[in-house]
Design a protein around this motif. Structure first.
Motif, short mmCIF file in Angstrom:
data_model
loop_
_atom_site.label_atom_id
_atom_site.label_comp_id
_atom_site.label_asym_id
_atom_site.label_seq_id
_atom_site.Cartn_x
_atom_site.Cartn_y
_atom_site.Cartn_z
N THR A 139 0.80 -1.30 -0.09
CA THR A 139 -0.03 0.03 0.06
C THR A 139 0.99 1.46 -0.03
N ALA A 140 1.65 1.29 0.86
CA ALA A 140 2.61 2.74 1.04
C ALA A 140 3.50 2.88 -0.15
N SER A 145 -1.11 9.18 -5.57
CA SER A 145 -2.58 8.84 -4.76
C SER A 145 -3.61 9.48 -5.54
N TYR A 170 2.70 9.40 2.54
CA TYR A 170 1.92 9.34 1.23
C TYR A 170 0.21 9.52 1.83
N ALA A 197 -4.13 -0.22 -4.51
CA ALA A 197 -3.43 -0.54 -3.52
C ALA A 197 -3.88 -1.59 -2.58
N ILE A 235 -5.56 4.19 -4.84
CA ILE A 235 -6.03 3.41 -3.37
C ILE A 235 -6.64 2.25 -3.53
N LEU A 237 1.59 4.15 -3.03
CA LEU A 237 0.96 5.51 -2.77
C LEU A 237 1.95 6.63 -2.72
N ALA A 294 -1.45 0.84 6.99
CA ALA A 294 -0.94 1.79 6.30
C ALA A 294 -1.56 3.12 6.23
N ASN A 295 -2.81 2.91 6.05
CA ASN A 295 -3.79 4.07 5.87
C ASN A 295 -3.86 4.78 7.33
N PHE A 328 -3.21 -3.06 4.99
CA PHE A 328 -3.82 -1.96 4.23
C PHE A 328 -4.21 -0.93 4.95
N GLY A 338 -3.12 8.38 1.71
CA GLY A 338 -3.97 7.28 2.05
C GLY A 338 -5.65 7.63 1.76
#
Lengths: 596, 383, 278
Positions: A84-85, A93, A161, A101, A98, A88, A238-239, A235, A163
Motif C-alpha cells: 500500500t505505502a 495517490s 503518502y 493498493a 488506493i 501510494l 498503512a492508511n 492495508f 491514503g
C-alpha cells in the motif's frame, strides 16, 4: 458425567445464531458510536489495536484451530502495508490507486502465502518445520525492506503518502467494522462443517489423510487465504497510521502476536481479539512509564500461561460458563439419514487388490519380502501371523504409496506407486487403525461428517441439519448405540465405542476395500460379535472386500472367507479357513505363541 | 493524569521533574525517547540533559511565569513504539511541544501524529538529513556538516583510498552515500562500500575484504551502540590499524569500548572537551545534579538541553505557547549553549560549529580541529 | 585465499560453539530452547561480573558454565518439564523466559553496552597472513567442546543413557533408566555450554541485554538441520558457515546474513532429516 443432557438441535442452533447476531450488533454499535465518547488518544490506540486483532484472528485460525504455530502472519501484514505505502508513495495517490493498493495489499501476500504454504506443507512435513519456515520468512522480508533503499524507505520506513481521506473517527470506525466482519466470518466459519476440518487436522492429521482429505492442500489454502486477510489488515494499518516501518514485518512482531493470542485464548475467536486489544491498549498506557517492567510482566505472564493455562484466559472463562462440553449428551445432534451410495459403485474386471512381489526393507533388514496376493470383491481375507511378522507394515504399504521398497500394488487396476494416503482413499480404500484413530475434541456426528467431507464438500458457513451416511454405517451406529450419542464429544466415549465409531467412519467413506488392523482388540465378547456380524454383512452381502489383521483365531475362523499367513515377512500360506487352520505350518508358527 | 513515578524509578529510568519555582499551569514538554531498543544506551543521557534544562529554567522563574514539566515516553527506538509514544504525548498528556532525540524511524512515525495534533517538534538527533515538515525543527547536524571535516582531515593525512562500512539502514546508507560523493569530489577513491544488516553481528567477511582492498582509510557509519562496539572489537581483533573515522559513535559509546576505541576519529558538534564558559558551567551543573548517576553528556544529549532553551526563547518571543507563533519564533531566536550559539534557520536546520576529535586510550575525546558555523546546506528549500 | 579459508573455518567454529548447547538439549529432549539467546547473554554477563570483581577474565568460563547449568536446572524443573509432551508450547514458554531474562538483566545491569576485558588480542602470522589470534583460539575452543561432548556421549554412562533416550525413549524407560534425571542433567549441560559460549563471544560482540538474539535464529536453524548429531552439526556449521562467508565476500553481506536460515530451510524441505544421517 452423572448428569446427561438432552438437547434438540434446532433451538440450539437458532439460539447460537441469535447470540452471534446480538454480539455482532453490539460490537457494531460500539465501533460506530465509540468516537462519540472516546478521547483522541484512545481512538488512535484502539484503531491500531483493532487492526492487530484482525491479525490475531488469522493467527488463531492457523495456530489455535489448525495447530500450525506461525510467526509469519506479521510478514504478510507487513507486505500488505508496504504494498500500500509503496504504491501510494512512488506512483501517486488517487481513488483508483488506493483501490489498486487494496487489491495489491491482498493479492501480493496471497501469492507469497502460496509459496510459504508450499514450502511449509508437504507430505511428511513436521509441525516444527512449518514453524521454522514461519520464522525464516519474516526475517527475509525484513532484510529485504532494510536493503530496499528509497523504494522501501529502509529503516526509516515510508511516511507522508496520501491514503484514504478519513479522520481519526473514520479510521476507528473502518477498522472496527473490518474487525467485526472478519470476526463474524471467522466465528461462522469455525462453527461450520468445513471449519471443523481444521480442528480435525489439529487433533489427528493422519486420520484426516486416511479419510481422503488432502490436509496439506487444505493447510496451503488456509495459509493463502489468511495471508490475504493479514494483507488487508496491513492495508488498513498503512492508511490509518500513515507510516509503515520494518518492524511491522518482523519476527519480533510475529512473536508479540503469538503472545496476545496465547494470553487471550487460542482456539477461540473472541479470546485473541480481547487479548490483543486489551494488552495493546494497556501497553500503550503503561509502557511509556515502565517499559522494562511492563515487558517483564508480559513475559512472565506468558510463560505461566503457556504452562498452566495453555488455552488462555478464554478457557478460564469458558470453564465457568460453558455447559454441555464435558458431559455425555443423549439425543440431539443432526438427524441421521441414509444416503444412496454415490461412489465406487462401478465394478471393473479383475481383482480389486493385486499385490505383486511386495517388498519393504529398512536398510539391509527386510520386513516384507516377495508378497503376492489378489483380493476380489466380497472376500474377507484375514492376515494372521505372530508379532513382528510384518502385518501392520503390509497394511501401511497398501495405503501409502511411498512406503514400500519394491514390487507393485494395484487397487482396482491402478498402481498406487508414490500416491499419498488421501489419493489411495479416493480409489476406494478405507483403513481402520489398531488404536482407535478418531478426533477427540469433536462430537460423534462431526467425526462422521469428517469421513464424508471428501465426498460431500462441507459448507463453509453452515452446519448441516442432516447427516447422510451409507446404510452400512448407519447400521453400525444403531447396533452400537452411537446413534443416540451423536452430540457427545468423542473424548468421553468408551474404548469400544471409539473402535465402533472409527469403523463407522471408515465405512462412511464408501470404500470397496476395507483394511482393519485388530478391530476387536480390547473389546468385550458382545462387541466382538457385533463387529464380526457387521464385517460379514459388509463383505458377503454388500460386496465389500476386507483385509483383517487379527490375533483372535476363533474370531478369524468365524468370519473369514480366506486366511493368509505371514511369517518373518513372507507369505507362507494362503487358503480357505479349513486349509489354514488345519495346516502344520500354522501350528508350528503359533506353537506356544498366540495363546501365551 | 496521575503518574506512578515509582515504577519508572524502579525501571531504572529517570523521571520527569516538576520544580516549584514558578506557579501557574505548567508548560508540558513531551520527550519521546528510546528508553528501550537500539537507542536505550544513549537515551538516559538525553533525559538527564532535558531534566537539567527544565530545572534551571524553573529555578529562574519558568517561562512566561509558568513552570516547565517534562513528560517522558518510551518510543522503543522504532516506528510502532513511537506511534504509541507520540499518541500518548500529543493526545493523552496534551503536551505543548515535543523535544527529543530519536531514531529516524521513530521520527518518521511520529511526524503524521505531530501534524495531526499540530504540536511543534524539535528534533535533537543528528540524522541523514532532509526531513521536512512545518512542525519540525532540527538543531543537530546533517551529513553536509559532519562529513567534510573528517574527510578533509584524512586527506591531509595522506589518505587516497577509502573503505566505507555501514549498517544497512537509512542513516548508515545516507551518511556513506554523502561520504562517497564528498570523497570523490575531493579526488579520493572509494575502494569498497559494504553493509551489514542492523542486527548483524558477524563482520568477518567485510573485515577480510577491507584488509584485502588496499584502503588507507576507513569510514564507518554503523547503528549506534551494539553494532559500533561489535565492529570495533572485530576490527581490532583482526589487527586493522588504519586511520579510522566513525560517523556514528558518541563519546559515551566510545568509553564502553575501552582500548578498542583508541584512535578513532569522530566529527561532532559537541565533545566534552569544548573549552567555553557555557560548556564548563553545563558540565559542572550536570555533575552537581546527577553525581554518580551522571551519563557522559554527548553529541546526542546536549542538543536536547539547548533545544529546551530554544523553545523557552521562542515562547517568550511569541508571548504564547500557541503552535503557529512558536513555530514562527523558533526560526528567529538563538541560544548560547555548550555547543556555542545555536540558531535554527528558515529551513528549520541549524548552522553548527563542528569539532574533529580523536578518542584517547581512556575513552575521552581530544579535539584535533574545529570548524566554525558549518552550514547545513539546503535541507528544506520548500519551507 | 588463505584468509577466506581461515574465515570459513573460524566462522564455522564460532557457530559450532554457539549452537552446541542448543543441540545437546534438542537432540536428547526434542525441545527447542528458545531462551538460547538469553543464555548466551547470561554467559556474557558472567564475564562482565568476573571483570567487575577484578578476577582473571579466564575464570569467567567456569563461572558461566556453573551459572548456566544452575539456571538451566531451575528452568528444566519449573518450565520445561511440564511441556515435554507439547514441544511447540515449549518453544513459546522458553521464548517468554528469554523476555523475562532479558528484562531482568536490563533492570540489574542497565541497558548499556558493557565493557569486557579481551581474552586474547592481537594477530598471528600464518604463512605471511596476519590473522586474528582470538578467532584461531575460537577454533581450538570449538574442537575442545566437540571432543568433550563426544567423550561424554561415547565414553560415559550418562552419554550412553542419553543416546538410548535419543533412539527410543520408551524402551530406555522400560530398561529402568531414570529418564527424568538424564533430562535434567542434559538440560543443565546444554545451558551450561551455552553460557560458556556467551563468554567466548565477548571478544567478538558487544555485551548488552539483547546480544543473544542475533545468534538465536542461526543456531536454531543449524540445530534443526543437524538433528541430534554433533557430527552433523559440525558439518552444517562448516557448510552453511562457509556459504555465509562466501556469499558475504563475493555477493553481499546482507544476503550473507540470511544465508544460513534460507539454506537450512531449503535443506529441510528437501530432506526432513537434514544432515542427521551424516
Amino acid at each position: 458425567m452423572s448428569d446427561t443432557l438432552t438437547a434438540s438441535p434446532r433451538p440450539f442452533a437458532q439460539r447460537r445464531a441469535l447470540i452471534l447476531g446480538g454480539l455482532a450488533v453490539a460490537a457494531l454499535a460500539l465501533v460506530l458510536l465509540g468516537p462519540l465518547f472516546l478521547d483522541r488518544f484512545s481512538l488512535n490506540v484502539l484503531t491500531r489495536s483493532m487492526i492487530y486483532a484482525i491479525l490475531a484472528i488469522t493467527l488463531d485460525l492457523l495456530w489455535g484451530f489448525t495447530g500450525i504455530l506461525t510467526f509469519g502472519q506479521a510478514a504478510f501484514f507487513g507486505i500488505g502495508a508496504y504494498a500500500t505505502a509503496m504504491l501510494l508513495t512512488h506512483v501517486g495517490s488517487s481513488p483508483a490507486l488506493i483501490g489498486g493498493a487494496l487489491v495489491l495489499a491482498i493479492l501480493v501476500p496471497m501469492i507469497l502465502g502460496i509459496a510459504v504454504g508450499w514450502l511449509s506443507f508437504y507430505y511428511g512435513s513436521t509441525p516444527i518445520y512449518a514453524t521454522v519456515i514461519s520464522l525464516v520468512f519474516p526475517i527475509v522480508v525484513t532484510q529485504l525492506v532494510y536493503s530496499g533503499g528509497t523504494l522501501t524507505g529502509s529503516s526509516s520506513g515510508l511516511v507522508g503518502y496520501m491514503g484514504l481521506p478519513f479522520g481519526l473517527e473514520g479510521f476507528f470506525r473502518l477498522s472496527g467494522l473490518c474487525l467485526v466482519l472478519v470476526a463474524i466470518g471467522a466465528l461462522v466459519f469455525v462453527r461450520s462443517d468445513a471449519g471443523r476440518v481444521l480442528t480435525a487436522i489439529r487433533d489427528n492429521e493422519t486420520r484426516c489423510a486416511y479419510l481422503g482429505l488432502n490436509t496439506q492442500r487444505i493447510k496451503i489454502v488456509l495459509t493463502t487465504v489468511l495471508a490475504g486477510v493479514a494483507g488487508l489488515a496491513g492495508f488498513l494499518y498503512a492508511n490509518a497510521s500513515g507510516v509503515v516501518a520494518p518492524e511491522n514485518t518482523g519476527f519480533v512482531f510475529g512473536t508479540e502476536l503469538v503472545v496476545w493470542t496465547a494470553l487471550g485464548g487460542r482456539g477461540t475467536i473472541l479470546g485473541p481479539i480481547l487479548g490483543t486489544i486489551g494488552i495493546d491498549y494497556l501497553s500503550a498506557n503503561l509502557s511509556g512509564e515502565l517499559p522494562f517492567l511492563w515487558q517483564l510482566i508480559i513475559g512472565a505472564l506468558f510463560v505461566v500461561m503457556i504452562i498452566f493455562l495453555p488455552n488462555g484466559l478464554a478457557a478460564l472463562v469458558a470453564r465457568f460458563t460453558r455447559r454441555g462440553r464435558n458431559e455425555v449428551v443423549t439425543g440431539g445432534g443432526p438427524t441421521l439419514t441414509v444416503s444412496a451410495a454415490t461412489h465406487h459403485t462401478q465394478q471393473g474386471g479383475g481383482p480389486l487388490l493385486s499385490i505383486s512381489k511386495l517388498e519393504k526393507s529398512y536398510g539391509s533388514h527386510k520386513v516384507l519380502e516377495d508378497i503376492t496376493l489378489d483380493v476380489a470383491p466380497g472376500e474377507l481375507v484375514s492376515l494372521v501371523g505372530p508379532n513382528g511378522a510384518g502385518k501392520t507394515t503390509m497394511m501401511r504399504c497398501l495405503t501409502d504409496g511411498k512406503e514400500r521398497s519394491g514390487g507393485t500394488v494395484r487397487i482396482a487396476g491402478q498402481d498406487i506407486a508414490g500416491m499419498t494416503p488421501d489419493r489411495i482413499v479416493a480409489l476406494g480404500v478405507g483403513r481402520k487403525f489398531q488404536v482407535a484413530s478418531v478426533f477427540e475434541s469433536l462430537t460423534v456426528a462431526d467425526c462422521l461428517r469428517m469421513a464424508r467431507s471428501a465426498l460431500d464438500t462441507p459448507s463453509c458457513i453452515a452446519t448441516a441439519h442432516d447427516l447422510g451416511l451409507p446404510q452400512a454405517a448407519v447400521e453400525i451406529l444403531q447396533l452400537t448405540g452411537l446413534d443416540r450419542l451423536l452430540a457427545t464429544e468423542v473424548s468421553l466415549l468408551s474404548h469400544g465405542q471409539k473402535q465402533s465409531l472409527e469403523l463407522a467412519m471408515v465405512v462412511s467413506l464408501e470404500p470397496r476395500l476395507i483394511l482393519l488392523d485388530e478391530p476387536t482388540a480390547g473389546l468385550t465378547k458382545a462387541e466382538r460379535t457385533t463387529i464380526g456380524g457387521i464385517l460379514r454383512k459388509l463383505t458377503a452381502e454388500m460386496g465389500f472386500a476386507a483385509i483383517l489383521v487379527e490375533h483372535d483365531l476363533d474370531f478369524v475362523r468365524d468370519i473369514s472367507s480366506r486366511i493368509v499367513v505371514l511369517h518373518q515377512g513372507r507369505l507362507v500360506l494362503d487358503g480357505s479357513v479349513d486349509e489354514v487352520v488345519n495346516s502344520e505350518i500354522v501350528k508350528t508358527i503359533y506353537s506356544g505363541g498366540e495363546n501365551a | 493524569m496521575k503518574k506512578t513515578f515509582l515504577f519508572t524509578t524502579l525501571a531504572g529510568a529517570l523521571f520527569a521533574s516538576t520544580a516549584l519555582a514558578a506557579d501557574g499551569e505548567p508548560i508540558r514538554i513531551g520527550v519521546p525517547v528510546g528508553l528501550s531498543g537500539a537507542n536505550s544506551v544513549v537515551a538516559p543521557s538525553v533525559v538527564q540533559s532535558a531534566e537539567l534544562a527544565v530545572e534551571e529554567i524553573n529555578a529562574a522563574g519558568g517561562v512566561l511565569g509558568r513552570p516547565l514539566e517534562l513528560v517522558i515516553a518510551d518510543d522503543a527506538s522504532g516506528a510502532a513504539g513511537a506511534q504509541k509514544a507520540f499518541d500518548a504525548l500529543v493526545y493523552q498528556k496534551e503536551v505543548d511541544v515535543l523535544i527529543s532525540m530519536e531514531t529516524s524511524a521513530a521520527r518518521n512515525a511520529g511526524l503524521p501524529i505531530v501534524a495531526r495534533g499540530k504540536v511543534p517538534y524539535i528534533y535533537t538527533s543528528f540524522y541523514e538529513g532532509r526531513s521536512c515538515s512545518p512542525f519540525l525543527y532540527v538543531n543537530a547536524w546533517v551529513p553536509e556538516q559532519q562529513v567534510p571535516p573528517i574527510v578533509d582531515y584524512l586527506k591531509a593525512e595522506g589518505a587516497k583510498n577509502y573503505f566505507l562500512i555501514g549498517s544497512d539502514y537509512a542513516f548508515g546508507r545516507g551518511m556513506l552515500e554523502f561520504a562517497r560523493s564528498y570523497v570523490e569530489s575531493t579526488g579520493g577513491t572509494v575502494v569498497g562500500e559494504e553493509y551489514l544488516p542492523m542486527d548483524g553481528s558477524d563482520w568477518t567477511a567485510i573485515i577480510s575484504k577491507l584488509k584485502a582492498s588496499g584502503a588507507d582509510a576507513l569510514i564507518t557509519s554503523t547503528a549506534g551502540g551494539a553494532p559500533n562496539v561489535t565492529l570495533s572489537k572485530q576490527l581490532r581483533g583482526a589487527g586493522v590499524a588504519l586511520p579510522y573515522a566513525n560517523l556514528a559513535v558518541d563519546e559515551g559509546t566510545a568509553q564502553s569500548m575501552g582500548a578498542d576505541a583508541e584512535g578513532i576519529l569522530i566529527s561532532a558538534s559537541y565533545v566534552t572537551g569544548i573549552d567555553s564558559p557555557e560548556n564548563t558551567a553545563f558540565l559542572e551543573a550536570m555533575k552537581a545534579k546527577f553525581g554518580d548517576e551522571l551519563r557522559t553528556p554527548n553529541d546526542l544529549s546536549v542538543p536536547e538541553y539547548e533545544a529546551v532553551y530554544l523553545y523557552k526563547a521562542a515562547v517568550e518571543k511569541a508571548g504564547t505557547t500557541d503552535t503557529q507563533p512558536v513555530l514562527d519564533a523558533l526560526a528567529q531566536v538563538s541560544f548560547v549553549g555548550p555547543r556555542g550559539t545555536i540558531q535554527m534557520n528558515a529551513q528549520h536546520h541549524a548552522p553548527l560549529t563542528m569539532y574533529l576529535g580523536q578518542v584517547q586510550a581512556d575513552g575521552s575525546v581530544s579535539v584535533v580541529e574545529s570548524f566554525a558555523n558549518v552550514d547545513p546546506g539546503a535541507q528544506c528549500p520548500d519551507l | 585465499m588463505l584468509t577466506l579459508l581461515l574465515d570459513i573455518i573460524t566462522t564455522a567454529a564460532i557457530l559450532f560453539i554457539v549452537s552446541a548447547g542448543l543441540l545437546a538439549i534438542f537432540g536428547v529432549l526434542k525441545i527447542v530452547n528458545f531462551a538460547h539467546g538469553a543464555w548466551l547473554t547470561v554467559g556474557a554477563y558472567c564475564a562482565v561480573v568476573t571483570a567487575g570483581l577484578g578476577l582473571n577474565p579466564w575464570l569467567a568460563l567456569p563461572l558461566a558454565f556453573v551459572a548456566g547449568a544452575v539456571l538451566g536446572a531451575l528452568t528444566e524443573r519449573l518450565i520445561v518439564r511440564p511441556l515435554y509432551a507439547r514441544p511447540l508450547d515449549a518453544i513459546l514458554a522458553t521464548w517468554g523466559l528469554s523476555i523475562v531474562i532479558g528484562q531482568l538483566i536490563t533492570l540489574w545491569f542497565g541497558r548499556d553496552v558493557q565493557f569486557t576485558v579481551s581474552l586474547l588480542s592481537g594477530t598471528v602470522d600464518i604463512f605471511g597472513t596476519a590473522y586474528s589470534l582470538y578467532r584461531l583460539f575460537a577454533l581450538a575452543a570449538a574442537l575442545v567442546i566437540g571432543i568433550g561432548v563426544t567423550f561424554v556421549l561415547e565414553g560415559t554412562r550418562l552419554g550412553l543413557s542419553a543416546r538410548a533416550i535419543i533412539m527410543n525413549e520408551a524402551l530406555a524407560r522400560a530398561l529402568g533408566l531414570d529418564t527424568a534425571r538424564i533430562r535434567l542433567v542434559t538440560f543443565m549441560i546444554g545451558t551450561g555450554l551455552t553460557a560458556l559460549a556467551g563468554v567466548l563471544l565477548t571478544p567478538l560482540t558487544s555485551v548488552d541485554p539483547n546480544m543473544g538474539l542475533a545468534w538465536l535464529i542461526g543456531a536454531f536453524m543449524l540445530v534443526m538441520v543437524a538433528g541430534s548429531s554433533f557430527g552433523a552439526l559440525a558439518v552444517a556449521c562448516l557448510l552453511f558457515g562457509g556459504a555465509q562467508v562466501i556469499v558475504s565476500t563475493f555477493i553481499s553481506p546482507i544476503l550473507g546474513g540470511i544465508t544460513i536460515a534460507v539454506l537450512s530451510a531449503l535443506v529441510l524441505r528437501i530432506s526432513s532429516k537434514g544432515f542427521s544421517r551424516v
